[in-house]
Every structure is written in C-alpha cells, then in structure tokens.
Design an enzyme around this catalytic site. Structure first.
Site, PDB file in Angstrom:
ATOM      1  CB  CYS A   9      37.565  34.637  32.140  1.00  0.00           C
ATOM      2  SG  CYS A   9      39.205  34.611  31.710  1.00  0.00           S
ATOM      3  CB  CYS A  59      43.133  33.332  37.508  1.00  0.00           C
ATOM      4  SG  CYS A  59      43.829  33.397  35.732  1.00  0.00           S
ATOM      5  CB  CYS A  98      39.975  35.729  38.691  1.00  0.00           C
ATOM      6  SG  CYS A  98      39.472  37.087  37.677  1.00  0.00           S
ATOM      7  CB  CYS A 100      43.666  50.434  33.123  1.00  0.00           C
ATOM      8  SG  CYS A 100      45.192  51.152  33.446  1.00  0.00           S
ATOM      9  CB  CYS A 105      46.474  50.931  30.315  1.00  0.00           C
ATOM     10  SG  CYS A 105      47.265  49.317  30.873  1.00  0.00           S
ATOM     11  CB  CYS A 124      51.395  47.672  33.237  1.00  0.00           C
ATOM     12  SG  CYS A 124      50.526  47.475  34.711  1.00  0.00           S
ATOM     13  NE  ARG A 160      48.626  51.288  38.661  1.00  0.00           N
ATOM     14  CZ  ARG A 160      48.624  50.997  37.470  1.00  0.00           C
ATOM     15  NH1 ARG A 160      48.278  50.062  37.053  1.00  0.00           N
ATOM     16  NH2 ARG A 160      49.081  51.972  36.772  1.00  0.00           N
TER      17      ARG A 160
HETATM   18  N1  SAM Z   1      42.019  38.948  32.232  1.00  0.00           N
HETATM   19  C1  SAM Z   1      43.381  39.581  31.929  1.00  0.00           C
HETATM   20  C2  SAM Z   1      44.542  38.738  32.335  1.00  0.00           C
HETATM   21  O1  SAM Z   1      44.344  38.018  33.254  1.00  0.00           O
HETATM   22  O2  SAM Z   1      45.710  39.037  31.890  1.00  0.00           O
HETATM   23  C3  SAM Z   1      43.321  40.799  32.651  1.00  0.00           C
HETATM   24  C4  SAM Z   1      42.457  41.176  33.829  1.00  0.00           C
HETATM   25  S1  SAM Z   1      43.152  40.345  35.503  1.00  0.00           S
HETATM   26  C5  SAM Z   1      41.765  40.681  36.291  1.00  0.00           C
HETATM   27  C6  SAM Z   1      44.481  41.334  35.871  1.00  0.00           C
HETATM   28  C7  SAM Z   1      44.959  40.897  37.130  1.00  0.00           C
HETATM   29  O3  SAM Z   1      43.966  41.509  38.185  1.00  0.00           O
HETATM   30  C8  SAM Z   1      45.277  39.803  37.560  1.00  0.00           C
HETATM   31  O4  SAM Z   1      46.534  39.164  36.764  1.00  0.00           O
HETATM   32  C9  SAM Z   1      45.524  39.847  39.097  1.00  0.00           C
HETATM   33  O5  SAM Z   1      46.911  40.027  39.500  1.00  0.00           O
HETATM   34  C10 SAM Z   1      44.672  40.744  39.464  1.00  0.00           C
HETATM   35  N2  SAM Z   1      43.360  40.222  40.192  1.00  0.00           N
HETATM   36  C11 SAM Z   1      42.314  39.723  39.714  1.00  0.00           C
HETATM   37  N3  SAM Z   1      41.641  39.235  40.627  1.00  0.00           N
HETATM   38  C12 SAM Z   1      41.786  39.744  41.814  1.00  0.00           C
HETATM   39  C13 SAM Z   1      41.652  39.674  43.317  1.00  0.00           C
HETATM   40  N4  SAM Z   1      40.562  39.184  43.585  1.00  0.00           N
HETATM   41  N5  SAM Z   1      42.134  40.092  43.949  1.00  0.00           N
HETATM   42  C14 SAM Z   1      43.294  40.897  43.780  1.00  0.00           C
HETATM   43  N6  SAM Z   1      43.970  41.120  42.559  1.00  0.00           N
HETATM   44  C15 SAM Z   1      43.057  40.415  41.509  1.00  0.00           C
HETATM   45 FE1  SF4 Z   2      40.240  35.300  33.267  1.00  0.00          FE
HETATM   46 FE2  SF4 Z   2      40.497  36.498  35.651  1.00  0.00          FE
HETATM   47 FE3  SF4 Z   2      42.349  35.188  34.843  1.00  0.00          FE
HETATM   48 FE4  SF4 Z   2      42.071  37.510  33.894  1.00  0.00          FE
HETATM   49  S1  SF4 Z   2      42.375  37.007  36.007  1.00  0.00           S
HETATM   50  S2  SF4 Z   2      42.510  35.345  32.946  1.00  0.00           S
HETATM   51  S3  SF4 Z   2      39.881  37.593  33.722  1.00  0.00           S
HETATM   52  S4  SF4 Z   2      40.100  34.416  35.244  1.00  0.00           S
END
Ligand code: SAM
Ligand code: SF4
Ligand code: DTB
Length: 343
Positions: free
Chosen positions: A55, A59, A62, A99, A130, A190, A262
C-alpha cells in the site's frame, strides 16, 4: 428512555463524561445501551483481505504499508469466485456481514468491475456487504451504491491534532471527504478509530468528538486496539492502559447511542474480562473468524466459549430488520438532516 441524538458535542463536556468515576461511566453507558439495543446480542462480521500489502500510504500502525518491512506476503486482487467461496463459509459460520478490504490508496478504474462483481455476488448469498478500499471518487461511490453495497469502512483513525504523527500521505480532510461521498451515495458508513498509538487521552476524546459530530453518526463505529506488528514504526510502543480503552468504548456508546460499536482489532490480546467490560460498556459488534486482514483474530472456538459464558448471542438478520429498529434509524436520519448546517 432513548437518548437525544446530538451532533454538537464539545471537548469539555465529553471530557467530563470520560473522566467520571469508572462505575458511573459504565452505568451510564449500559443504561444508554439498553435503551437502544438488546444488551445480550452482538452483530457479527467476517473480514477478508481481497488485496494484500504494497500500500502506498504510510499509516504507521499498518503491516500493509509499502513504507515498512513487515513479514506479510503481498497478494494481487483476489479472483471473484475465491471471494465468494470465503463469503459462503462466513455465512455458514454465522456472520451476517462480509467485509472486504484492499490495501489501496484508492481503487483503480481497472479494478472496479471486479469489486462490483464481488459486492453483487456476496449480496446474492444473503449477506450484508462492506468494503474498505481507501479513498473514493464521487463516481466510484455511486457505482458501489448502485451495485448494492451496504457499508463502506473508512476510519478517521485518530484525532486531527495527532493525525500528522501517524499518517502523512493522506489528509484528515481527504478522509472526511470520502466519508461524505459515501453518505451522499446512500451507503451506510462504518467509521471509527485506532487506540494505543501513543496518543494522549485528549486525542482519544477529540477523536470521539469528531466521530459524534459528523452530520450523521456512522452506523458502525469500529474501535481498534493497536496490534503491534514487527517491522512497523509502532512495534515497540507502550501498551495502552486497558481501562482507558474501556472508557473510550463507553463514551462512544454514550455519545453515539444508535451506532453499533465494534470491538474491532486487538481482541486476540485481550483477556475475557476485558472483552466482557467492553461489551458492558456498550460494544455490540465483533469480527469473527481466524484472521482479520493480515493478523490473527481471536479464535472462533475461544469466541464461542466466551459468548456462552457471557450469555451473548449473535444478532440474526431479522433482529436488525425488525420494524422498530428501522423506525429508530429513520427517525435519527430525519433529525440529522433537519439540523442547520447539515448535508
Ligand atoms: N486501506 C483501507 C484504509 O485504510 O482505509 C482499509 C483497510 S485499513 C487496514 C482499516 C483500518 O484497520 C485502519 O483504518 C486501522 O484503524 C485498522 N488497522 C490497520 N492496522 C492495524 C493494526 N496493526 N492494529 C489495529 N488496527 C489496525
Ligand atoms: Fe494502506 Fe494500511 Fe493505511 Fe489502509 S491502513 S491505507 S492498507 S497503509
Ligand atoms: C477496521 O476498523 N478494522 C478492520 C477493518 N476496519 C477493515 C481491520 C483491522 C486490521 C488489523 C490489522 C491486520 O489484520 O492487518
């Protein structure tokens, strides 16, 4: 008595709710919860990563960000049939919502036809759908709505003040815009956040205020606890005090009384007692199944035992399709739409 649905919360007021004695806070949250929901039912969703890793966003929490070196295997967009067979299994094991998540900045034009087929196919199985695919354009939101998508997940994640410390490749404003496009297209929202990133209590409160002051409350509010993944910048961050997490859930319940809250990522690391507190504080939705997107979830066997011990049952489709619940939702939409300054 049902609570008033408000969109004008201010920080001081929410801070007072947040920091009242723990027993008072939980009593208030449980009272609000009982006025709006059956306290012994939870909504159950399954999660599938339809496109994994690489990606472009950064973040810091992530494992799928291309900016960090983690152990996950990158995967291209899954075939539609593969997604449908996973959805079928999820339905057989009791999930009512499926989802699908993709690690994209935004869906590319070439991917949209496949994503649309996934929505239609999953819906045809009798599941709610979702998706979480990153930033959307107006056209893409409308295409997804037309395909029948029920929910779109797009989180604010953290407070506006803390945001720049966690994500630099997409702005808070971008997120708010995608959320508003989803709403305008008629898809349910959501939208929630993630705790345990080193944010202050003030940040947690400001995140909750942002969510509750959206023109319409998200129908579903995921509260994620950070899963510390090796290779991400937050791998070594200090644990969040579990009671701060429970307080955040309770406040979410009080200020967004009709939303499903949730208990999202992080359950695998939580004790039974902590999950029980979260349900008492008003959480009424979970992800069920072996895996979240790339990390392990609390195991189904462990979840059955816990639900049995707590006397909690999964919500059936009929539970939320009943007329009373629909009337409550319709009423809140009318109130929100009549508020000055609203959409
Ligand atoms: N990529 C898309 C986005 O960011 O909109 C969707 C997937 S992203 C993985 C969805 C959410 O998962 C993030 O906004 C974050 O809140 C949560 N998330 C991601 N990595 C995580 C982690 N290591 N621990 C807990 N929550 C996580
Ligand atoms: Fe990409 Fe992870 Fe950020 Fe979603 S949360 S935009 S998958 S880096
Ligand atoms: C959300 O707020 N949490 C879910 C869902 N929306 C897509 C994702 C949790 C991801 C946890 C880390 C992983 O498994 O990769």
């Amino acid at each position: 008595m049902k609570s008033e649905i408000r969109h004008n919360w201010d920080y001081e007021e929410v801070e007072k709710i947040f920091n009242q004695p723990f027993n008072d806070l939980l009593f208030q949250a449980q009272t609000v919860h009982r006025a709006h929901f059956n306290p012994n039912k939870i909504q159950v969703s399954a999660l599938l990563s339809i496109k994994t890793g690489a990606c472009p966003e950064d973040c810091k929490y992530c494992p799928q960000s291309a900016h960090y070196r983690t152990d996950i295997e990158k995967e291209k967009l899954m075939a539609v049939q593969e997604v449908l067979s996973a959805a079928k299994k999820a339905k057989e094991t009791g999930s009512t919502r499926f989802c699908m998540g993709a690690a994209w900045r935004n869906p590319a034009k070439k991917d949209m036809p496949y994503v649309i087929e996934m929505v239609k196919g999953v819906k045809a199985l009798g599941l709610e759908t979702c998706m979480t695919l990153g930033k959307l354009s107006k056209e893409q939101s409308e295409e997804l709505a037309e395909a029948g998508l029920d929910y779109y997940n797009h989180n604010l994640d953290v407070s506006p003040e803390f945001y720049g410390k966690i994500i630099t490749t997409r702005t808070y404003e971008d997120r708010l815009q995608t959320i508003s496009l989803i709403r305008e297209a008629g898809i349910k929202v959501c939208c929630g956040g993630i705790l345990g990133l080193g944010e202050t209590q003030k940040d947690r409160i400001n995140l909750l205020v942002q969510l509750a002051n959206l023109p319409i409350h998200p129908e579903s509010v995921p509260i994620n606890m950070l899963i510390k993944v090796k290779g991400t910048p937050l791998e070594q961050i200090k644990d969040l005090d579990p009671l701060e997490f429970i307080r955040s859930v309770a406040v979410a319940r009080i200020i967004m009384p009709e939303s499903y809250i949730r208990l999202s990522a992080g359950r695998e690391e939580m004790s039974d007692e902590m999950q029980a507190w979260a349900f008492f504080a008003g959480a009424n939705s979970i992800f069920y199944g072996e895996k979240l997107l790339t990390t392990p979830n609390s195991s189904p066997e462990k979840d059955w035992i816990l639900m049995e011990k707590l006397g909690i049952q999964p919500e059936e489709k009929e539970d939320y399709e009943d007329e009373v619940h629909q009337a409550v939702i319709a009423e809140s939409l009318i109130i929100a739409n009549n508020k000055p300054g609203c959409c």
